[in-house]
Design a protein around this motif. Sequence first.
Motif, PDB file in Angstrom:
ATOM      1  N   SER A  48       0.840  -1.191   0.000  1.00  0.00           N
ATOM      2  CA  SER A  48       0.000   0.000   0.000  1.00  0.00           C
ATOM      3  C   SER A  48       0.879   1.246   0.000  1.00  0.00           C
ATOM      4  O   SER A  48       2.029   1.203   0.429  1.00  0.00           O
ATOM      5  CB  SER A  48      -0.882   0.008   1.246  1.00  0.00           C
ATOM      6  N   SER A  49       0.301   2.338  -0.440  1.00  0.00           N
ATOM      7  CA  SER A  49       1.002   3.622  -0.347  1.00  0.00           C
ATOM      8  C   SER A  49       0.697   4.302   0.987  1.00  0.00           C
ATOM      9  O   SER A  49       1.271   5.336   1.302  1.00  0.00           O
ATOM     10  CB  SER A  49       0.598   4.531  -1.502  1.00  0.00           C
ATOM     11  N   SER A  50      -0.194   3.706   1.787  1.00  0.00           N
ATOM     12  CA  SER A  50      -0.556   4.255   3.089  1.00  0.00           C
ATOM     13  C   SER A  50       0.323   3.642   4.183  1.00  0.00           C
ATOM     14  O   SER A  50       0.139   2.477   4.561  1.00  0.00           O
ATOM     15  CB  SER A  50      -2.030   3.969   3.402  1.00  0.00           C
ATOM     16  N   ARG A  51       1.245   4.443   4.670  1.00  0.00           N
ATOM     17  CA  ARG A  51       2.130   3.974   5.747  1.00  0.00           C
ATOM     18  C   ARG A  51       1.320   3.564   6.971  1.00  0.00           C
ATOM     19  O   ARG A  51       1.581   2.530   7.593  1.00  0.00           O
ATOM     20  CB  ARG A  51       3.130   5.074   6.100  1.00  0.00           C
ATOM     21  N   GLN A  52       0.314   4.368   7.326  1.00  0.00           N
ATOM     22  CA  GLN A  52      -0.501   4.099   8.511  1.00  0.00           C
ATOM     23  C   GLN A  52      -1.240   2.775   8.383  1.00  0.00           C
ATOM     24  O   GLN A  52      -1.294   1.986   9.319  1.00  0.00           O
ATOM     25  CB  GLN A  52      -1.496   5.240   8.753  1.00  0.00           C
ATOM     26  N   ARG A  53      -1.777   2.506   7.225  1.00  0.00           N
ATOM     27  CA  ARG A  53      -2.530   1.254   7.017  1.00  0.00           C
ATOM     28  C   ARG A  53      -1.618   0.037   7.160  1.00  0.00           C
ATOM     29  O   ARG A  53      -1.980  -0.966   7.771  1.00  0.00           O
ATOM     30  CB  ARG A  53      -3.197   1.281   5.643  1.00  0.00           C
ATOM     31  N   VAL A  54      -0.419   0.121   6.617  1.00  0.00           N
ATOM     32  CA  VAL A  54       0.516  -1.005   6.706  1.00  0.00           C
ATOM     33  C   VAL A  54       1.044  -1.148   8.133  1.00  0.00           C
ATOM     34  O   VAL A  54       1.256  -2.264   8.610  1.00  0.00           O
ATOM     35  CB  VAL A  54       1.651  -0.877   5.663  1.00  0.00           C
ATOM     36  N   LEU A  55       1.227  -0.045   8.839  1.00  0.00           N
ATOM     37  CA  LEU A  55       1.606  -0.124  10.258  1.00  0.00           C
ATOM     38  C   LEU A  55       0.514  -0.813  11.079  1.00  0.00           C
ATOM     39  O   LEU A  55       0.809  -1.590  11.995  1.00  0.00           O
ATOM     40  CB  LEU A  55       1.895   1.262  10.833  1.00  0.00           C
ATOM     41  N   GLU A  56      -0.741  -0.556  10.753  1.00  0.00           N
ATOM     42  CA  GLU A  56      -1.839  -1.234  11.444  1.00  0.00           C
ATOM     43  C   GLU A  56      -1.812  -2.732  11.157  1.00  0.00           C
ATOM     44  O   GLU A  56      -2.054  -3.548  12.049  1.00  0.00           O
ATOM     45  CB  GLU A  56      -3.173  -0.620  11.031  1.00  0.00           C
TER      46      GLU A  56
END
Length: 81
Positions: A48-56
């Motif tokens: 994903s390009s979403s750092r927050q989503r991958v951290l979750e």
Amino acid sequence: MRRLLVGEAQCRASKARYYLLEEDAENPGAYGVQIELDGEEASVPDLSSSRQRVLELADTLVRGVVTPVGLRDVVDDWLLE
């Protein structure tokens, strides 16, 4: 590619280590995950390009003590959400 340790979990007599993968200048803004346990490793880059989503996702992996063998199944389910 950079690896950032996001957590560790006790798995029997060993510790599993969970990493956020951050792509380099060739593919900026792409994130993935990696798990290492007893010399085994599994990774799924460019989730994903979403750092927050991958951290979750990485936090879910740590809490669930997911091993390298189970990473792909968990990621497949996560992608369907």
